[in-house]
Design an enzyme around this catalytic site. Structure first.
Site, PDB file in Angstrom:
ATOM      1  N   GLU A 282       0.826  -1.213   0.000  1.00  0.00           N
ATOM      2  CA  GLU A 282       0.000   0.000   0.000  1.00  0.00           C
ATOM      3  C   GLU A 282       0.858   1.259   0.000  1.00  0.00           C
ATOM      4  O   GLU A 282       0.444   2.307  -0.470  1.00  0.00           O
ATOM      5  CB  GLU A 282      -0.911  -0.004   1.236  1.00  0.00           C
ATOM      6  CG  GLU A 282      -2.383  -0.013   0.874  1.00  0.00           C
ATOM      7  CD  GLU A 282      -3.301  -0.078   2.081  1.00  0.00           C
ATOM      8  OE1 GLU A 282      -4.348  -0.708   1.952  1.00  0.00           O
ATOM      9  OE2 GLU A 282      -3.003   0.493   3.141  1.00  0.00           O
ATOM     10  N   HIS A 303       7.863 -26.838  -1.574  1.00  0.00           N
ATOM     11  CA  HIS A 303       7.240 -27.947  -2.296  1.00  0.00           C
ATOM     12  C   HIS A 303       6.124 -27.459  -3.219  1.00  0.00           C
ATOM     13  O   HIS A 303       5.319 -28.249  -3.702  1.00  0.00           O
ATOM     14  CB  HIS A 303       6.719 -28.987  -1.301  1.00  0.00           C
ATOM     15  CG  HIS A 303       7.825 -29.572  -0.469  1.00  0.00           C
ATOM     16  ND1 HIS A 303       8.363 -30.810  -0.704  1.00  0.00           N
ATOM     17  CD2 HIS A 303       8.533 -29.043   0.573  1.00  0.00           C
ATOM     18  CE1 HIS A 303       9.344 -31.032   0.164  1.00  0.00           C
ATOM     19  NE2 HIS A 303       9.463 -29.981   0.955  1.00  0.00           N
ATOM     20  N   LYS A 417     -14.210  -0.033  -3.962  1.00  0.00           N
ATOM     21  CA  LYS A 417     -15.308   0.378  -3.067  1.00  0.00           C
ATOM     22  C   LYS A 417     -16.369   1.137  -3.866  1.00  0.00           C
ATOM     23  O   LYS A 417     -17.565   0.908  -3.695  1.00  0.00           O
ATOM     24  CB  LYS A 417     -14.785   1.289  -1.955  1.00  0.00           C
ATOM     25  CG  LYS A 417     -13.884   0.595  -0.961  1.00  0.00           C
ATOM     26  CD  LYS A 417     -13.518   1.551   0.166  1.00  0.00           C
ATOM     27  CE  LYS A 417     -12.344   1.023   0.958  1.00  0.00           C
ATOM     28  NZ  LYS A 417     -11.788   1.984   1.884  1.00  0.00           N
TER      29      LYS A 417
HETATM   30  O1  PA5 Z   1      -3.891   1.094   5.769  1.00  0.00           O
HETATM   31  C1  PA5 Z   1      -5.016   1.514   5.616  1.00  0.00           C
HETATM   32  O2  PA5 Z   1      -5.287   2.717   5.679  1.00  0.00           O
HETATM   33  C2  PA5 Z   1      -6.156   0.561   5.328  1.00  0.00           C
HETATM   34  O3  PA5 Z   1      -5.733  -0.739   5.212  1.00  0.00           O
HETATM   35  C3  PA5 Z   1      -7.162   0.645   6.451  1.00  0.00           C
HETATM   36  O4  PA5 Z   1      -6.539   0.301   7.653  1.00  0.00           O
HETATM   37  C4  PA5 Z   1      -8.362  -0.264   6.189  1.00  0.00           C
HETATM   38  O5  PA5 Z   1      -8.951   0.061   4.969  1.00  0.00           O
HETATM   39  C5  PA5 Z   1      -9.378  -0.145   7.301  1.00  0.00           C
HETATM   40  O6  PA5 Z   1      -9.784   1.173   7.443  1.00  0.00           O
HETATM   41  P1  PA5 Z   1     -10.568   1.662   8.716  1.00  0.00           P
HETATM   42  O7  PA5 Z   1      -9.700   1.502   9.896  1.00  0.00           O
HETATM   43  O8  PA5 Z   1     -10.907   3.094   8.436  1.00  0.00           O
HETATM   44  O9  PA5 Z   1     -11.811   0.804   8.832  1.00  0.00           O
END
Ligand code: PA5
Length: 441
Positions: A282, A303, A417
């Site tokens: 990310e 394996h 989303k």
């Molecule tokens: O790293 C990030 O920002 C995302 O992975 C969020 O943690 C994830 O989408 C969950 O978001 P939230 O804590 O707002 O529910």
């Protein structure tokens, strides 16, 4: 004190030389200074940088108190969250737990996870498991609006209230969310839940050392003070290790190694790799750039993926998480008949065999043109994991800056989303709904 060690002398191949890695170290060091000055891209999300050393006694004590209540009064505690609100806690708990904890008697609540997928059978099975049992909930969402955890929380909250009554439920639900904003904050205030704050300036994937990770880890019965102490140690004296890792992986990337495989030889590290994949994926995968973070569990995956790694396209490098000492000793027994031919290792520990598998694999993969980076953890305990977490976090920030991206945003995760909301006809998505429906005509 046990310290983790990072080495890259098995990284050199025809295409990557020591000189190339050395050449990137000034850029990595410069990235570290940019992080400290707080004037780089994404600088409103640098709250993790000095988080370990700024966690105070009062906060730790409060988390421990909440954890004690949940641990002692519940048979199960369901931790609801996804992405950065899930993976850190899961990674630490798995790394510290008995491999078969789920099947053994326990002195405190068992930790379960929900809200990290939308599997209907998963939720059904989970509700079936906790039905009729005292359970608590830790609901974690920074935005407070994420669909997966919101669905799980709606279902489990209703179930808990029906089963134990509203008052008991409210005492055994803890919300970890934004200080002021979001649906979860509003709901928690209205219901009178104990709450913990995810600081504004800490992004999800950098939040494991906030209550997001610390509370579930404490409920699982682990020492969050030692975890934080390990992170503080890395924060205060691990700079060179992190510079070396950030420089090495960027040098490898520049030489055509587009995939980094995080390798472990201990099954308890599987979810640590999942956490790491999110952190690096990310943070760096944007603007058409970024190393693809992958992971394998060895020797299991030798394996399956072993063939590809040894002989496939030479665009990969490996970063091995090597664990020094196991907590227990198992010696291979001798057998008079020796039908399985294993007497040559009789009397030796299983871990010795594992270590030889690790060494043999490294030699084979390096010979096969797979550069090798090596992170050694003296053992799997809270202190070493704390070091490792901070090591990966800060090296990630540096590495992203060396790569030339903003490591602290994640614009790409919104795309699915929007489509999902449009397909589900969420209010406010009317235009997108019409556009997406048109695609199916
Ligand atoms: O790293 C990030 O920002 C995302 O992975 C969020 O943690 C994830 O989408 C969950 O978001 P939230 O804590 O707002 O529910």
């Amino acid at each position: 004190m046990k310290r983790i060690v990072f080495k890259y002398q098995d990284a050199f191949t025809a295409t990557v030389t020591d000189a190339q890695i050395q050449a990137l170290k000034p850029a990595a060091a410069d990235a570290a200074r940019t992080l400290e000055r707080g004037d780089g891209a994404g600088n409103d999300f640098l709250g993790w940088l000095h988080l370990p050393s700024s966690i105070d006694e009062a906060q730790i004590a409060a988390i421990e108190q909440s954890a004690r209540l949940l641990r002692e009064e519940c048979e199960y505690v369901i931790t609801i969250g996804i992405g950065g609100s899930y993976l850190g806690a899961k990674a630490v708990i798995e790394a510290l737990s008995d491999n078969f904890a789920a099947y053994k008697p326990t002195s405190g609540a068992r930790i379960l996870f929900a809200g990290n997928n939308i599997g209907e059978d998963y939720l059904h099975n989970l509700m079936d498991l906790v039905s009729g049992h005292k359970f608590g909930i830790i609901v974690i969402s920074k935005s407070g609006t994420t669909t997966e955890p919101a669905i799980a929380f709606r279902l489990l909250k209703a179930m808990l209230e029906q089963q134990e009554g509203k008052q008991w439920a409210a005492r055994h639900i803890v919300a970890v969310t934004d200080a002021a904003r979001g649906a979860l904050r509003k709901l928690a205030t209205e219901e009178g839940y104990v709450t913990y704050v995810i600081p504004d300036n800490v992004g999800g994937r950098f939040s494991v050392l906030t209550p997001v990770g610390l509370l579930p880890v404490a409920v699982a019965g682990f020492d969050i003070r030692a975890l934080v102490a390990g992170a503080v140690e890395m924060e205060q004296s691990g700079e060179q290790l992190m510079i070396d890792y950030a420089a090495a992986r960027n040098a490898l990337y520049n030489s055509g190694k587009k995939i980094e495989i995080l390798v472990n030889f201990d099954p308890r590290l599987h979810f640590l790799a999942e956490w790491w994949k999110q952190l690096y994926g990310e943070s760096e995968g944007k603007d058409g750039k970024g190393i693809f973070p992958a992971a394998v569990d060895f020797t299991t995956d030798l394996h399956s993926m072993g063939q590809w790694i040894q002989d496939g396209e030479r665009t990969i490098f490996e970063t091995v998480l090597s664990v020094g000492d196991q907590h227990h000793q198992v010696v291979i027994p001798s057998d008079d008949a020796d039908l399985d031919g294993l007497n040559y290792i009789a009397g030796r520990r299983v871990d010795e065999v594992n270590k030889m598998a690790e060494l043999g694999t490294k030699l084979a993969h390096v010979d096969g043109g797979v550069p090798n980076l090596l992170i050694t953890l003296p053992t799997l305990d809270e202190h070493c994991l704390g070091q490792l977490i901070y090591f990966f976090e800060k090296a990630c920030g540096m590495s992203g800056y060396v790569l030339g991206v903003n490591p602290f945003n994640q614009p790409g995760v919104e795309a699915y989303k929007k489509n999902m909301f449009a397909l589900l006809n969420k209010p406010g998505y009317e235009e997108q709904s019409a556009a997406i429906q048109a695609k199916f005509k």
